[in-house]
Motif scaffolding. Structure first.
Motif, PDB file in Angstrom:
ATOM      1  N   PRO A  19       0.817  -1.217   0.000  1.00  0.00           N
ATOM      2  CA  PRO A  19       0.000   0.000   0.000  1.00  0.00           C
ATOM      3  C   PRO A  19       0.848   1.263   0.000  1.00  0.00           C
ATOM      4  N   GLY A  20       0.262   2.362  -0.474  1.00  0.00           N
ATOM      5  CA  GLY A  20       0.881   3.673  -0.345  1.00  0.00           C
ATOM      6  C   GLY A  20       1.890   4.034  -1.395  1.00  0.00           C
ATOM      7  N   GLY A  21       1.981   3.294  -2.490  1.00  0.00           N
ATOM      8  CA  GLY A  21       2.992   3.604  -3.488  1.00  0.00           C
ATOM      9  C   GLY A  21       2.494   4.408  -4.668  1.00  0.00           C
ATOM     10  N   GLN A  61      12.501   6.930  12.255  1.00  0.00           N
ATOM     11  CA  GLN A  61      11.192   7.093  12.879  1.00  0.00           C
ATOM     12  C   GLN A  61      10.062   6.830  11.874  1.00  0.00           C
ATOM     13  N   THR A  62      10.255   7.289  10.631  1.00  0.00           N
ATOM     14  CA  THR A  62       9.247   7.082   9.584  1.00  0.00           C
ATOM     15  C   THR A  62       9.085   5.599   9.274  1.00  0.00           C
ATOM     16  N   ILE A  63      10.200   4.886   9.165  1.00  0.00           N
ATOM     17  CA  ILE A  63      10.165   3.452   8.853  1.00  0.00           C
ATOM     18  C   ILE A  63       9.541   2.673  10.012  1.00  0.00           C
ATOM     19  N   LYS A  64       9.899   3.040  11.220  1.00  0.00           N
ATOM     20  CA  LYS A  64       9.369   2.361  12.404  1.00  0.00           C
ATOM     21  C   LYS A  64       7.860   2.533  12.498  1.00  0.00           C
ATOM     22  N   ARG A  65       7.385   3.767  12.308  1.00  0.00           N
ATOM     23  CA  ARG A  65       5.935   4.008  12.369  1.00  0.00           C
ATOM     24  C   ARG A  65       5.199   3.252  11.264  1.00  0.00           C
ATOM     25  N   ARG A  66       5.781   3.214  10.078  1.00  0.00           N
ATOM     26  CA  ARG A  66       5.135   2.510   8.970  1.00  0.00           C
ATOM     27  C   ARG A  66       5.067   1.012   9.252  1.00  0.00           C
ATOM     28  N   ARG A  69       2.248   0.388  11.594  1.00  0.00           N
ATOM     29  CA  ARG A  69       0.960   0.540  10.897  1.00  0.00           C
ATOM     30  C   ARG A  69       0.655  -0.696  10.066  1.00  0.00           C
ATOM     31  N   TRP A  70       1.668  -1.235   9.396  1.00  0.00           N
ATOM     32  CA  TRP A  70       1.455  -2.443   8.598  1.00  0.00           C
ATOM     33  C   TRP A  70       1.057  -3.623   9.476  1.00  0.00           C
ATOM     34  N   GLU A  72      -0.615  -3.482  12.332  1.00  0.00           N
ATOM     35  CA  GLU A  72      -2.011  -3.261  12.754  1.00  0.00           C
ATOM     36  C   GLU A  72      -2.983  -3.481  11.606  1.00  0.00           C
ATOM     37  N   ALA A  73      -2.577  -3.133  10.388  1.00  0.00           N
ATOM     38  CA  ALA A  73      -3.464  -3.262   9.230  1.00  0.00           C
ATOM     39  C   ALA A  73      -3.433  -4.656   8.616  1.00  0.00           C
ATOM     40  N   GLY A  74      -2.551  -5.530   9.089  1.00  0.00           N
ATOM     41  CA  GLY A  74      -2.480  -6.889   8.550  1.00  0.00           C
ATOM     42  C   GLY A  74      -1.877  -6.977   7.158  1.00  0.00           C
ATOM     43  N   VAL A  75      -1.030  -6.014   6.792  1.00  0.00           N
ATOM     44  CA  VAL A  75      -0.447  -6.001   5.443  1.00  0.00           C
ATOM     45  C   VAL A  75       0.444  -7.218   5.219  1.00  0.00           C
ATOM     46  N   PHE A  76       1.285  -7.564   6.193  1.00  0.00           N
ATOM     47  CA  PHE A  76       2.167  -8.723   6.033  1.00  0.00           C
ATOM     48  C   PHE A  76       1.366 -10.014   5.902  1.00  0.00           C
ATOM     49  N   ASP A  77       0.234 -10.101   6.589  1.00  0.00           N
ATOM     50  CA  ASP A  77      -0.630 -11.283   6.453  1.00  0.00           C
ATOM     51  C   ASP A  77      -1.149 -11.414   5.031  1.00  0.00           C
ATOM     52  N   ARG A  78      -1.597 -10.304   4.460  1.00  0.00           N
ATOM     53  CA  ARG A  78      -2.143 -10.338   3.102  1.00  0.00           C
ATOM     54  C   ARG A  78      -1.064 -10.686   2.074  1.00  0.00           C
ATOM     55  N   ILE A  79       0.127 -10.137   2.249  1.00  0.00           N
ATOM     56  CA  ILE A  79       1.205 -10.439   1.309  1.00  0.00           C
ATOM     57  C   ILE A  79       1.596 -11.910   1.419  1.00  0.00           C
ATOM     58  N   PHE A  80       1.689 -12.414   2.661  1.00  0.00           N
ATOM     59  CA  PHE A  80       2.060 -13.821   2.833  1.00  0.00           C
ATOM     60  C   PHE A  80       1.014 -14.740   2.202  1.00  0.00           C
TER      61      PHE A  80
END
Length: 254
Positions: A19-21, A61-66, A69-70, A72-80
């Motif tokens: 997301p976000g690209g 800090q930007t990378i850590k916050r992102r 967020r991923w 909490e949003a389950g992004v890694f689950d969806r990619i896996f």
């Protein structure tokens, strides 16, 4: 998950799920590929977030916050789920490995879930957590879960294997329980599990097929090449599991 950067062919498989690209009025909103590279760099030496080279990856800090967020949003689950959609189900292997936790991993704040959100505990090996996993016939991860270090292997085994139909399911004695046998048989599989020594009836199992358990041991060995996984520093189980999912994604697209 070789090297410290995502290859071009790997990024082509990942980019549609990141997301976000998309490009906005002021240019691309974020660089997903550089974000993946930053996480891979962080996972190998087990560096602190603040150790990320700012000239290469931007403010930590930007990378850590992102990253949070991923999670909490389950992004890694969806990619896996997207990249691991065609496992070799000739047989499955299930097992667990203990990960030692450092003192920094203790003491999660109450508003973050406290001890219930940590999956940490003490066993004879010390303070740590357990990674429970299922791999396919190629040694690629299919499912995984976290538990406290003292947790018996059979506790999450039934949920991990439920819904997965394979010709054979391989596990060691720690998973020898009637409940697991019943689920495997109901799903049309053959349990390849040595019987516990205290069983009244010592059931037979396929000794030749049991040798294929090397697949899950090899998977754990590959995970532990990443020091951030081999030793746990994250307070929350979800944050630690995010790096396990990242490593598993990279194994699938290797």
């Amino acid at each position: 998950m070789e090297g410290e950067v995502v290859r071009d062919d790997q990024w082509e498989r990942l980019r549609e799920f990141v997301p976000g690209g998309r490009k906005g009025k002021r240019g691309p909103r974020s660089d997903g590929r550089r974000f993946f590279d930053a996480l891979l760099w962080l996972a190998r030496p087990c560096a602190r977030w603040r150790d990320l080279p700012e000239d290469r990856f931007g403010p930590y800090q930007t990378i850590k916050r992102r990253y949070y967020r991923w999670i909490e949003a389950g992004v890694f689950d969806r990619i896996f789920e997207a990249v691991a959609n065609d496992p070799d189900m000739e047989w499955l292997a299930i097992d667990a490995t203990v990960i030692r936790a450092q003192a920094q991993a203790a003491g999660a704040r109450g508003k973050k879930g406290g001890a219930q959100a940590q999956a940490l505990g003490r066993s004879r090996g010390g303070f740590g957590t357990k990674i429970h996993a299922v791999v396919d016939a190629l040694g690629l991860p299919v499912r995984f879960a976290l538990g406290p270090g003292q947790q018996n292997d059979i506790v999450p085994a039934c949920n991990l294997i439920r819904g997965l139909s394979a010709r054979q399911v391989l596990a060691d004695r720690a998973c020898d329980a009637n409940s697991l046998h019943d689920i495997i048989l109901e799903q049309g599989g053959d349990p390849v599990i040595p019987p516990r020594r205290n069983r009244n009836y010592q059931h037979r199992y396929d000794h030749i097929a049991y040798k294929q358990r090397w697949g899950i041991e090899a998977f754990f060995a590959k995970l532990k090449q990443r020091r951030r996984i081999a030793t746990r520093y994250d307070k929350l189980a979800a944050n630690f599991l995010g790096f396990i999912k990242l490593a598993s994604i990279m194994l699938w697209i290797k």
